[in-house]
Scaffold this active site. Structure first.
Site, PDB file in Angstrom:
ATOM      1  CB  SER A  14     -44.694  40.162  -3.718  1.00  0.00           C
ATOM      2  OG  SER A  14     -45.714  39.569  -5.157  1.00  0.00           O
TER       3      SER A  14
ATOM      4  CG  HIS B 265     -43.103  42.264  -0.149  1.00  0.00           C
ATOM      5  ND1 HIS B 265     -44.377  43.503  -0.766  1.00  0.00           N
ATOM      6  CD2 HIS B 265     -42.656  41.871  -1.670  1.00  0.00           C
ATOM      7  CE1 HIS B 265     -44.549  44.236  -1.251  1.00  0.00           C
ATOM      8  NE2 HIS B 265     -44.002  42.391  -2.405  1.00  0.00           N
TER       9      HIS B 265
ATOM     10  CE  LYS C 200     -42.790  46.409  -2.913  1.00  0.00           C
ATOM     11  NZ  LYS C 200     -44.040  46.660  -3.923  1.00  0.00           N
TER      12      LYS C 200
HETATM   13  N1  PMP Z   1     -39.839  42.098  -5.972  1.00  0.00           N
HETATM   14  C1  PMP Z   1     -41.145  42.201  -5.761  1.00  0.00           C
HETATM   15  C2  PMP Z   1     -40.906  40.919  -4.327  1.00  0.00           C
HETATM   16  C3  PMP Z   1     -42.360  43.137  -5.551  1.00  0.00           C
HETATM   17  O1  PMP Z   1     -43.583  42.831  -5.055  1.00  0.00           O
HETATM   18  C4  PMP Z   1     -42.275  44.422  -5.900  1.00  0.00           C
HETATM   19  C5  PMP Z   1     -43.302  45.121  -6.335  1.00  0.00           C
HETATM   20  N2  PMP Z   1     -44.615  44.996  -6.354  1.00  0.00           N
HETATM   21  C6  PMP Z   1     -41.036  44.411  -7.242  1.00  0.00           C
HETATM   22  C7  PMP Z   1     -39.402  43.873  -6.665  1.00  0.00           C
HETATM   23  C8  PMP Z   1     -40.634  45.971  -7.203  1.00  0.00           C
HETATM   24  O2  PMP Z   1     -40.466  46.948  -6.391  1.00  0.00           O
HETATM   25  P1  PMP Z   1     -40.571  48.145  -7.013  1.00  0.00           P
HETATM   26  O3  PMP Z   1     -41.698  48.612  -7.025  1.00  0.00           O
HETATM   27  O4  PMP Z   1     -39.606  49.166  -6.172  1.00  0.00           O
HETATM   28  O5  PMP Z   1     -39.787  48.350  -8.244  1.00  0.00           O
END
Ligand code: PMP
Length: 431
Positions: free
Chosen positions: A206, A234, A265
């Protein structure tokens, strides 16, 4: 002005513990002074900028239009007309909430349909939908792995929610160097006699935008009879010819044991999922605390997500456009001499080193009409602060070119680093 003692402000049942409560609050207030308040005082606070429009390729902040490069709404599904229409229709039929946890009184046909669609999309037997990607990772890992018999082998850069799942479940884990397959092999080899092994990686990282070396991970998993668990947050809707994720990107579609991810996302809504064998998903639906004890997604969200998956299937042009835009942005930033690490996705880090530089570059870009996000320690290692750029399918080529010329100009707007302080003269009397 009358000052209040902790005894006066705290409820009676806490009256015998005023000292510890004030210590708790002191910790929070000290943090605020050192971090957000300091950034605000320096004019560098760029978190939680208030959006006065939807999160599209253009946003309104403080009455001013900015080009948005800080959203994970990669395909623009958040405001796609068919997606909005599906949500509105479901609100008309079912209202705005599910009313309960799924097990007891909150399961709708739309939940089941969404889970079937996710499973189909990921090439697995079944899927479970949670209220967020964070909950999905936390609940799935802490429920599936056992602290008595399992060991997780994790990439050093996995998302915080995966790590929190391990901590919550008290699962022993060992860390391998980022995407280093020799180190992964070594860590697996030295752990193989200590418990059942699970390799945990992000599909697309991310904060770096690079991709897990899934073909090698898959081979090593077979060699050591390890489970593979991947967070495709992602990559879902983004990677692979049909946007089905990292496994599809590498020709391993349907071969990964458990694929988790977010619905917030690429898919444009809110929620999270885990996809895998039907009996394992059934087990999670009855035992994962983040599912059992948390209210169901609103039916309208499910309807929107299903419509979003229809768009991904029927309008492949969005995915094509996303990659054209991301390629152009990556190439342009590199030509300008910026360090974008190993990014090969729609997440592009512009690595600048010091936290202060990341804040200053973000502020300069904001002034030039470009919205990007600063990422500083502890979200990334010290000395690797960055400005995170995320590209959307709904950007035009002109938008990308505008952002690139803003980057070129912004770096000239950053104050030169303060000169190193001269070494102090040694006080001979003290020395
Ligand atoms: N995994 C990754 C790699 C993320 O980037 C994120 C969100 N930033 C999440 C999980 C969590 O997802 P959510 O925002 O739907 O809670």
């Amino acid at each position: 002005m009358q000052t209040m003692t902790p005894l006066e402000i705290n409820p009676p049942f806490l009256a015998d513990k005023p000292r510890s409560i004030s210590a708790i609050f002191d910790k929070a207030r000290t943090y605020n002074k050192k971090h957000p308040d300091q950034l605000k005082a320096d004019g560098l606070y760029l978190y939680m900028r208030k959006l006065e429009s939807s999160s599209e390729s253009r946003v309104i902040v403080n009455g001013r239009e900015l080009l948005m490069f800080g959203s994970n709404n990669y395909l623009g599904l958040t405001t796609h007309p068919k997606v909005k229409q599906a949500a509105m229709k479901a609100i008309e039929m079912f209202g705005v909430g599910a009313g309960s946890v799924r097990l007891l009184g909150g399961t709708f046909g739309l939940h089941e349909e969404l889970e079937q669609r996710i499973a189909q999309f990921k090439g697995t037997e079944a899927a479970i939908a949670y209220s967020s990607g964070y909950v999905s990772n936390l609940a799935t890992i802490s429920t599936l792995l056992s602290k008595q018999s399992d060991i997780a082998i994790i990439d050093e850069r996995i998302h915080a929610s995966l790590l929190d799942g391990l901590r919550f479940g008290q699962i022993p884990f060992r860390v391998f160097d980022h995407n280093d397959m020799t180190d992964l092999d070594a860590k697996l080899a030295s752990s193989v006699d200590k418990g059942s092994l699970t390799i945990i990686v992000d599909g697309v990282y991310s904060m770096d935008g690079d991709v897990a070396n899934l073909p090698e991970i898959y081979k090593l998993a077979q060699k050591y009879k390890a489970l593979v668990l991947i967070d495709d947050a992602h990559a879902t809707g983004v990677m692979g010819p049909k946007g089905r994720g990292t496994a599809e990107y590498f020709g391993l579609h349907g071969k990964i044991d458990i694929v988790m991810g977010t619905l917030s996302k690429g898919l444009g809504g809110i929620g999270g999922f885990a996809a895998g064998p039907a009996d394992i998903i059934d087990f999670l639906k009855h035992t994962a605390r983040g599912f059992v004890f948390s209210a169901a997604l609103p039916p309208s969200t499910c309807a929107a997500l299903i419509a979003g998956m229809d768009v991904i299937e029927n309008e492949p042009e969005w995915l094509i456009r996303l990659h054209e835009n991301a390629n152009l942005m990556r190439k342009g930033l590199q030509q300008l001499g910026f360090n974008i690490g190993q990014s090969c996705s729609a997440v592009i880090p512009v690595i600048v080193g010091e936290d202060l530089t990341a804040y200053q570059l973000t502020r300069a870009l904001h002034a030039l009409g470009i919205y990007v996000s600063p990422v500083a320690f502890p979200a990334v290692r010290k000395g690797t602060a960055r400005v995170r750029v995320s590209v959307m399918a709904t950007h035009s080529t002109e938008d990308i070119l505008k952002a690139l010329s803003a980057f070129e100009k912004a770096r000239t707007m950053i104050p030169a680093p303060a000169p190193e302080p001269a070494p102090k003269e040694i006080d001979q009397k003290v020395a």
